[in-house]
Motif scaffolding. Sequence first.
Motif, PDB file in Angstrom:
ATOM      1  N   SER B 100       0.819  -1.205   0.000  1.00  0.00           N
ATOM      2  CA  SER B 100       0.000   0.000   0.000  1.00  0.00           C
ATOM      3  C   SER B 100       0.855   1.259   0.000  1.00  0.00           C
ATOM      4  CB  SER B 100      -0.929  -0.001   1.212  1.00  0.00           C
ATOM      5  OG  SER B 100      -0.183   0.193   2.386  1.00  0.00           O
ATOM      6  N   SER B 101       2.150   1.087   0.246  1.00  0.00           N
ATOM      7  CA  SER B 101       3.002   2.275   0.270  1.00  0.00           C
ATOM      8  C   SER B 101       3.542   2.623  -1.114  1.00  0.00           C
ATOM      9  CB  SER B 101       4.163   2.062   1.241  1.00  0.00           C
ATOM     10  OG  SER B 101       5.061   1.138   0.683  1.00  0.00           O
ATOM     11  N   CYS B 103       3.360   4.151  -4.590  1.00  0.00           N
ATOM     12  CA  CYS B 103       2.593   5.126  -5.343  1.00  0.00           C
ATOM     13  C   CYS B 103       2.359   4.601  -6.755  1.00  0.00           C
ATOM     14  CB  CYS B 103       3.325   6.452  -5.477  1.00  0.00           C
ATOM     15  SG  CYS B 103       3.552   7.286  -3.943  1.00  0.00           S
ATOM     16  N   GLU B 106       5.225   4.824  -9.004  1.00  0.00           N
ATOM     17  CA  GLU B 106       6.373   3.959  -8.746  1.00  0.00           C
ATOM     18  C   GLU B 106       6.218   2.565  -9.337  1.00  0.00           C
ATOM     19  OE1 GLU B 106       7.873   5.849  -4.522  1.00  0.00           O
ATOM     20  OE2 GLU B 106       6.316   4.347  -4.548  1.00  0.00           O
ATOM     21  N   SER B 173      -6.769   0.223  -0.809  1.00  0.00           N
ATOM     22  CA  SER B 173      -5.841   1.020  -1.598  1.00  0.00           C
ATOM     23  C   SER B 173      -5.137   0.170  -2.644  1.00  0.00           C
ATOM     24  CB  SER B 173      -4.833   1.678  -0.657  1.00  0.00           C
ATOM     25  OG  SER B 173      -3.786   2.223  -1.376  1.00  0.00           O
ATOM     26  N   LYS B 202      -2.607   7.213   4.836  1.00  0.00           N
ATOM     27  CA  LYS B 202      -1.409   7.313   3.990  1.00  0.00           C
ATOM     28  C   LYS B 202      -1.465   6.284   2.880  1.00  0.00           C
ATOM     29  CE  LYS B 202       1.811   9.185   7.314  1.00  0.00           C
ATOM     30  NZ  LYS B 202       2.931   8.855   8.209  1.00  0.00           N
ATOM     31  N   SER B 205      -3.709   7.539   0.349  1.00  0.00           N
ATOM     32  CA  SER B 205      -3.137   8.651  -0.425  1.00  0.00           C
ATOM     33  C   SER B 205      -2.183   8.128  -1.497  1.00  0.00           C
ATOM     34  CB  SER B 205      -2.406   9.613   0.506  1.00  0.00           C
ATOM     35  OG  SER B 205      -1.171   9.062   0.909  1.00  0.00           O
ATOM     36  N   ARG B 206      -1.558   6.988  -1.242  1.00  0.00           N
ATOM     37  CA  ARG B 206      -0.627   6.442  -2.233  1.00  0.00           C
ATOM     38  C   ARG B 206      -1.355   5.702  -3.329  1.00  0.00           C
ATOM     39  NH1 ARG B 206       2.719   5.358   2.101  1.00  0.00           N
ATOM     40  NH2 ARG B 206       4.149   7.085   2.427  1.00  0.00           N
ATOM     41  N   GLY B 233      -1.353  13.255  -1.843  1.00  0.00           N
ATOM     42  CA  GLY B 233      -1.573  12.206  -2.840  1.00  0.00           C
ATOM     43  C   GLY B 233      -2.834  12.355  -3.660  1.00  0.00           C
TER      44      GLY B 233
END
Lengths: 167, 661
Positions: B100-101, B103, B106, B173, B202, B205-206, B233
Amino acid sequence: MVTTDEKGPLTAKKKSVIIRSCDGDEFLVSESAAVLSTSLKKILEEKEDRLIHLSDIDNKTLAMVIAYLSTHADDGLSDDLKRSFDQEFVSGKEFDVLKYLVLATDTLQVTCLCYTVAKKMADIMKNKLVEWVRREFDIQNDYTPEAEAEIRRLDAWAWDDRQLEDD
Amino acid sequence: MSKVLDFSGDNDFCPGGSLYQKPKESSPFLSLGRHVDVYFPPRKRSRISAPFVVSGEPKQQPSIEILPDECLFEIFRRLPGGQERSACACVSKRWLMLLSSICKEEICTTTTTQFLEPEIKSDAPKADKSIEPKEKGESDDLNEECLENDSHGYLSRCLEGKKATDVRLAAISVGTASRGGLGKLSIRGNSSTRKLTNLGLKAVSRGCPSLKVLSLWNLSSVGDEGLSAIATGCHSLEKLDLSHCPAVTDKGLMAIAMNCPNLTSVTLESCSNIGNESLKALGVNCRNLKCVTLKNCPLVGDQGIAGLFTSAGHVLTKANFQSLNVSDVSLAVIGHYGTSMVDLALGDLQNVNERGFWVMGKGHGLQKLKSLLITSCQGVSDMGLEAIGQGCPDLKMFVVRKCPLVSDNGVVSFAKAAVSLESLKLEEIHRITQFGGFGILNNGKLKALALANCLGIRDVAFGFPLTSFCYSLRSLTIRNCPGIGNTGLGMLGKLCPKLTHVDLTGLQGITDSGILPLVQRTEAGLAKVNLSGCVNLKDNVVAEITKFHGETLEVLNLDGCKYITDVSLMAIARNCSVLSELDVSQCGISDYGIAVLAGAEQLNLQILSLAGCSLVSEKSLPFLGKLGKTLFGLNIQHCSGISCGAVNLLVEHLWRCDILS
């Protein structure tokens, strides 16, 4: 016993570095190859030591990394050739071998090899059961059964129409 | 072939050199891994130094669990599709949080990864992989994965109570990222919500850069950090709704204001740490802000409202301010700068005085205001009302509730001044009397008048001069005004001949003779009549209503009129042709009435309520079955004469009808 690089008379006098694996074996590497690893480069910049001990990389993995580094340090090879080398470097390798490779590239900070290996691993993981992944990565499932069911329900679409493999 | 294969243990290993002569046949490198142990017989050397020692048992093979996040990250971002990422999220919580981190930018796509990776050079990039430069062109190709995204609709998720956790948010997410991303996220916390923190936001947001609507209720653990991540994000955020989020302060909201230029709607309710600075920032930065709702935010004061309206007054169209510590100044600002305001609601503004409302009307900024609702404001007086009526030439709908100072004079002069007024509703305005009620009707354009819970309205003994008829009024509602009796209602009926909608709920003081003038004199046909709770009405009223208006009557509610009997149903069956809703709950009707109703071929009842009709028994079942052919809703609650078995039978028979029992 240990010889210098055989790149020809011009580079023969290039400095070499000795890298020792966790098994205690030593590898002779040209400095131009060694510095492709950000970690090794840093060490060489800081100290005059020609012997670097890597306590968490075994012979097999280290040899592979060094072969890779040497290839990429060779200025005589075109980028295309290096790329096709990369392709073949990872093809056919066991998943287990790749795991140690990617770990080694992380330790040594060899970005490019890390990417190549990670890509290969991602490709292998495609269409694999979650159980397979857990087994291969040796991961404990820390979800409660309810939580896992819920996660799977949320992502139900990810499981539709897919033939998943367990080996 | 190459030297490597011919290598015998005696010779030295020579990396490079002739190996590169035939790069196409680079298979030796591949076998190197397997044979390499053979090539390097142990050479025991005295260790001079060990500058690069990583702790750990040297001989033990490292478990893959120690693969650091960076490695996993590199693998995850190369997974071929969203499906694989979702599948990996099921492996463990750590993997989920890691996934989930990532983006969207990426994520590497299959086609581009190989060729866009930086070539390794001797001056290799100082690798901090998590913030490595974005590889150009990748993000464009990502769109291939968004095929499921409907261009109009978007994915929507709602988490409630105990189910609202970081893990679930992360899963959402990861799961939605490759399907066009989440469009709407609602989180409804309660006392059992514990595992939801900034971390979850967070992850959102990613993975959800296209988030448009975010609604967070009752979340004490979500604060500025989470909201700032959303701001970073999710630049397409359009609607933000925060309720009971005490950890969110101006810092978080200002981040949103500065990074989300598309914000159109902001709702803040009971957010104890959000104050004036946020509102100023919203006004200055959000050029599309249209709707603002502020309720019970103790830190919001005049400065915030002023900041908001001086910057965004020309774009704001809808505002709702309740229970705020604002004074006359805020209303003055609204009245002056609210030039685009269409819909304004003010409630429970205890610090606003008479002058505030007066000056709001006199500000002449509310030229476009169409709807105004004022509730529980002590400061609203007759003078203020008149000024508002004059200052808002476009005002069509006005509702005033629980304002103790408002009296006949104010309401009448307001109705006179507000030239566009079409609908007026007075609720719990106890100083209103019958004079006020009639005075309002002098406004030539009023279409709807509602008086609810106004205890001051009483029948006046002397006759009221019937000077002008109100031909515009279509809808009259008098709810729970116990003082009104037959005389007053009779006069109203005479004054308003064009009524089509009549709601006289809870007028216990009226009898047949009060309603008959209203029913008999109405020139236009009545369409909706609600007489629920008028306990003293008898069958005669229904007979007259159906006689005069049977061809137009669509809705008839007689809930609680205990004297209504089968006679009324007979009249309905005989006269009504377009009736679709009939409520005879708690009336004195019996099986016979139902039978008659069922026999009326022209009736197409869609909703029928018989709740609490104790005289209706199971003998009605066949007739209900017949009526049921057209019914969508049938209420037979508390019908003691109908057993459970019968109800089940009915439910089975009338499968397309919604039956309350």
